[in-house]
Design a protein around this motif. Structure first.
Motif, PDB file in Angstrom:
ATOM      1  N   LEU A 455       0.829  -1.203   0.000  1.00 27.73           N
ATOM      2  CA  LEU A 455       0.000   0.000   0.000  1.00 27.73           C
ATOM      3  C   LEU A 455       0.862   1.251   0.000  1.00 27.73           C
ATOM      4  CD1 LEU A 455      -2.828  -0.933   2.544  1.00 27.73           C
ATOM      5  CD2 LEU A 455      -3.032  -0.775   0.058  1.00 27.73           C
ATOM      6  N   GLU A 456       1.949   1.228   0.771  1.00 21.34           N
ATOM      7  CA  GLU A 456       2.852   2.375   0.768  1.00 21.34           C
ATOM      8  C   GLU A 456       3.464   2.575  -0.620  1.00 21.34           C
ATOM      9  OE1 GLU A 456       6.460   4.219   3.477  1.00 21.34           O
ATOM     10  OE2 GLU A 456       6.321   2.039   3.295  1.00 21.34           O
ATOM     11  N   GLU A 470      -2.281  -2.577  -9.215  1.00 21.38           N
ATOM     12  CA  GLU A 470      -3.228  -3.658  -9.504  1.00 21.38           C
ATOM     13  C   GLU A 470      -2.838  -4.935  -8.769  1.00 21.38           C
ATOM     14  OE1 GLU A 470      -6.034  -3.235 -10.973  1.00 21.38           O
ATOM     15  OE2 GLU A 470      -5.618  -1.178 -11.593  1.00 21.38           O
ATOM     16  N   GLY A 471      -1.532  -5.182  -8.668  1.00 19.16           N
ATOM     17  CA  GLY A 471      -1.087  -6.350  -7.910  1.00 19.16           C
ATOM     18  C   GLY A 471      -1.426  -6.230  -6.435  1.00 19.16           C
ATOM     19  N   THR A 472      -1.343  -5.015  -5.900  1.00 19.26           N
ATOM     20  CA  THR A 472      -1.702  -4.797  -4.497  1.00 19.26           C
ATOM     21  C   THR A 472      -3.171  -5.116  -4.264  1.00 19.26           C
ATOM     22  OG1 THR A 472      -0.021  -3.068  -4.282  1.00 19.26           O
ATOM     23  CG2 THR A 472      -1.787  -3.076  -2.655  1.00 19.26           C
ATOM     24  N   LEU A 473      -4.022  -4.686  -5.177  1.00 21.17           N
ATOM     25  CA  LEU A 473      -5.449  -4.991  -5.046  1.00 21.17           C
ATOM     26  C   LEU A 473      -5.690  -6.499  -5.081  1.00 21.17           C
ATOM     27  CD1 LEU A 473      -8.413  -4.166  -4.881  1.00 21.17           C
ATOM     28  CD2 LEU A 473      -8.408  -3.902  -7.374  1.00 21.17           C
ATOM     29  N   ASP A 502      -7.058   3.034  -4.461  1.00 21.90           N
ATOM     30  CA  ASP A 502      -5.873   3.289  -5.283  1.00 21.90           C
ATOM     31  C   ASP A 502      -6.049   2.752  -6.694  1.00 21.90           C
ATOM     32  OD1 ASP A 502      -4.755   4.406  -3.052  1.00 21.90           O
ATOM     33  OD2 ASP A 502      -3.239   2.850  -2.743  1.00 21.90           O
ATOM     34  N   SER A 503      -6.581   1.548  -6.786  1.00 26.95           N
ATOM     35  CA  SER A 503      -6.767   0.949  -8.104  1.00 26.95           C
ATOM     36  C   SER A 503      -7.811   1.721  -8.910  1.00 26.95           C
ATOM     37  CB  SER A 503      -7.195  -0.519  -7.947  1.00 26.95           C
ATOM     38  OG  SER A 503      -7.410  -1.107  -9.210  1.00 26.95           O
TER      39      SER A 503
END
Length: 777
Positions: A455-456, A470-473, A502-503
């Motif tokens: 997230l950071e 997108e990978g974080t989501l 964010d996404s």
């Protein structure tokens, strides 16, 4: 951004005796599912109760509290006396320290506290390290002896309308949150008892009652209670001065415990020190009968060098016994200089802003404007790696910190500072693992820690190029599927909201940027007589952002999570729907669809074009709009402050010594976040320098700038004189480039920041928004 740790800090850590782990030869985990809590310390009842309740919350197991362990059963022993033999070789404890020692043969875990606080912190450490699930509790072998590096470790939890969450809390919610912070070693809580008197329909408890409750909560857990009480009146007005002193009297009478009174010199407040210091002395005199050990602290926020020197002379001459020390916060003098000038008998407390994202002490570095437009100043903002570096840079020069916070959205940042104030050598990922284990799941703790770090990283650099968003989501969606039991956990909901938001912002920005590119092609192709058709076609393209929006499923999920967060923790993500105190106070739901291209500005420009007298004028203006960021072959454009569109800004320029950062943009917030101005005008910055390579040595060039006020430009070190000198946003300045400067095909632009604007409000200071290097035929 280059973040470096203070080189001398590890030495300081050793001097403090921060943490000395000794690994036991035992290898098997100790099963404590059937354990009893054995209390062998008179001051340990609170710690024992916290242990019992927190274990039951996580596992469903209610550990009995007993005077002695049952024969053949495991035990968790709370004591202030180190066990003979088991503690051999471990460093002795200092105040507030604890030991965690497992004894496999006797099936026991010893939690040894140097004092009552040490026992509570030891319980917190055990809960952070334990492996748990429903019906199960165990811990790996431990032999730890540790004491805190910083004596002051705290956070401001001001119960007032300005806060974006805890102004909606019950006393029980405050109790739990303060307990949660104490489990990470926090020893200080700072309230705001009477500032900001605006009515708030969310408050379930009157402020006076909550003030009393917070002092009682701190007394219950043995924590220090501080108050932040600005003198935001004219202290020359004797009636107002006396009325303010009576407010202090009420606070002193209502406080069961009181450690410190922090009065900021400014922000808010604009009184000179010759009025502030005598006022503080009067505050101290009225406090002494009820709280003789409490001290008054002062920040020098907003003080210039002359006012700063006045304070130092006062302290050096009078040696006030009532003064605890100085506080270094936003817009304070440099920390190192304050510590050097302040006599050693006085403390220096940091007041770091952990809560804001922009226009603040520690703005998010390299933040994309799309986030600034939608998330504002107080979105959910885990920044663990960055804040770890900031903490460790300044902590050794201070006696600790009490952070500035206006809600729970910065919960991760609070924990990082708390843990590092105990042991500055703790790896950030380890802190996040313990955070995830304590609040989410011990089985998934390492994966969740990495997801928080992701997230950071979502906020680092140009958003369009950051495919990791997108990978974080996907990561958080996978964790959500594996841990459905966390659906009602407010910390979990905040992380999910950030991942989804964010996404959504990234997808919208890419989509809406493409729409504007399509519009520019239409405008560039406009011919005399077709301006109306070009405008109509362009408006239809721009309106697709509304009529055919991208990823409506993500927007729906954002709304759902905002509702859940309002119900679970009172998080106010909308002014109208959830009573946020202001548009920038975390109201992310209100800006979830804010345009991320120049749609509003272009719509206004189209109206101006339609009013022009001739078709030639109309098409010429449409062509100018289309070429705004594409000035043609051999010419260049930079949107200053927008990292994705400022390739000639030297990002490796020397960092400012106090902030250890290169120059940063200002993300302006006009018309309550609804400005229709061109986006490039809403982000400004004075770059350290701009560099152009590969220029035509025989070409004719002009530097054009857009911004506000003055633009003191030098080209290759030579001050340039403008032939066009527009002063308002949307107007241009132009500076011809001397031919002899182009011989090497390279130009360096630098700016001198105007120094004759101190009489102006900072919002009226000169600023730079855009730079063109135009090659003229």
């Amino acid at each position: 951004m280059k973040l470096s740790l203070l080189g001398s800090w590890p030495v300081a850590a050793l001097l403090f005796g921060v943490a000395s782990p000794c690994i036991s030869a035992q290898t098997a985990a100790l099963d404590l599912s059937q354990a009893a809590v054995v209390l062998r310390a008179e001051a340990g009842q609170t710690a024992a109760t916290v242990l019992q309740e927190e274990v039951e919350r996580r596992t469903g197991i209610k550990l009995p509290i007993a005077a002695n362990p049952a024969q053949g059963h495991p035990a968790i022993i709370l004591t202030t006396q180190p066990p003979a033999g088991l503690a051999a070789g471990l460093p002795p404890l200092r105040a507030e320290g604890y030991q965690l020692i497992t004894d496999g043969p006797r099936q026991s875990l010893w939690i040894v506290g140097a004092d009552a606080r040490g026992l509570l912190y030891g319980v917190g450490a055990f809960l952070r390290k334990a492996e748990w699930s429903r019906g199960k509790l165990s811990v790996d072998p431990l032999a730890i002896s540790t004491s805190p590096a910083s004596p002051i470790r705290g956070h401001q939890l001001g119960y007032r309308n300005t806060a974006n969450s805890w102004d909606a809390w019950t006393i029980q919610q405050f109790d739990q949150y303060i307990r949660d912070l104490a489990l990470f070693g926090v020893n200080s809580i700072e309230n705001i008892p009477f500032q900001d008197d605006r009515h708030n329909p969310l408050m379930k408890v009157p402020r006076k009652e909550m003030n009393r409750a917070m002092t009682e909560i701190c007394r219950k857990y043995g924590l220090d209670y501080w108050v932040w009480t600005p003198a935001d009146i004219d202290l020359k007005d004797t009636a107002k001065r006396e009325a303010l002193l009576r407010k202090f009297d009420e606070v002193f009478a209502d406080s069961r415990v009181l450690t410190g009174v922090f009065v900021p010199g400014g922000d808010p407040g604009s009184n000179p020190p010759e009025l502030v210091l005598p006022f503080l002395e009067d505050v101290a005199k009225r406090m002494a009968p009820l709280h003789p050990k409490a001290r008054v602290w002062l920040s020098l926020q907003g003080f210039d060098k002359e006012k700063e020197e006045w304070v130092y002379r006062y302290i050096e001459q009078k040696h006030p016994a009532w003064l605890g020390g100085l506080v270094a916060g936003p817009s304070s003098p440099p920390i190192a200089r304050t510590r050097q000038r302040l006599p050693r008998q006085y403390g220096l407390r940091l007041y770091p802003d952990l809560t804001h994202n922009k226009i603040c002490q520690y703005q998010v570095p390299h933040w994309d404007q799309a986030y600034a437009l939608t998330l504002g100043r107080e979105a959910v903002n885990p920044r663990p790696s960055e804040y770890a570096a900031i903490h460790n840079r300044y902590a050794a020069a201070s006696d600790g910190f009490i952070s500035y916070s206006d809600g729970v959205h910065d919960d991760v940042n609070k924990v990082v500072w708390s843990a590092l104030a105990w042991d500055p050598n703790t790896p950030v990922r380890t802190i996040l693992r313990e955070y995830a284990s304590l609040h989410f799941s011990s089985a998934l703790a390492w994966e969740i820690a990495d997801a928080i770090l992701a997230l950071e990283r979502n906020w680092q650099g140009p958003l369009a190029a950051n495919g990791a968003v997108e990978g974080t989501l996907l990561t958080w969606r996978g964790l959500e599927a594996r841990a459905p039991q966390l659906e009602s956990n407010w910390r979990w909901q905040m992380c999910l909201l950030r991942a989804v938001y964010d996404s959504y912002v990234r997808r919208r920005m890419i989509y809406e940027s493409d729409l504007e590119t399509e519009v520019n092609r239409v405008l560039a192709a406009a011919k005399p007589g077709s301006s109306a058709d070009a405008i109509s076609q362009s408006q239809a393209i721009l309106n697709r952002a509304v009529s055919a929006p991208v990823s409506p499923d993500l927007k729906a999920r954002i709304s759902e999570l905002c509702e859940k967060l309002f119900q679970s923790i009172g998080l106010q993500t909308s002014v109208e729907k959830y009573h946020a105190s202001g548009a920038e106070r975390g109201a992310v739901l209100d800006f979830v669809d804010a345009p991320l291209n120049n749609r509003w500005w272009l719509e206004d420009e189209f109206k101006k074009v339609a009013a022009l007298p001739s078709e030639q004028d109309k098409t010429a203006r449409l062509h100018a709009l289309a070429a705004w960021e594409q000035p043609g072959p051999g010419s260049f454009y930079d949107d200053i402050g927008n990292e994705a569109k400022s390739p000639h800004v030297d990002g490796d320029a020397e960092q400012e010594p106090e902030s250890f950062r290169a120059p940063e943009p200002t993300f302006w917030w006009w018309d309550s976040g609804r400005s229709r101005a061109r986006l490039s005008w809403q982000t400004t910055m004075w770059p350290a320098r701009m560099v152009y390579e590969g220029l035509d040595p025989n070409g004719t060039y002009v530097v054009r700038t857009g911004g506000y006020g003055q633009s003191l430009l030098s080209i290759d070190g030579q001050r340039a004189t403008p032939t066009l000198d527009g002063r308002q946003m949307g107007e241009f300045k132009e500076f011809p480039v001397a031919p002899d400067l182009l011989k090497d095909g390279r130009l360096v632009l630098t700016w001198t920041i105007p120094t004759d604007e101190s009489h102006l409000n900072w919002r009226q200071h000169s600023r730079l928004a855009e730079v063109w290097l135009l090659k003229r035929n």
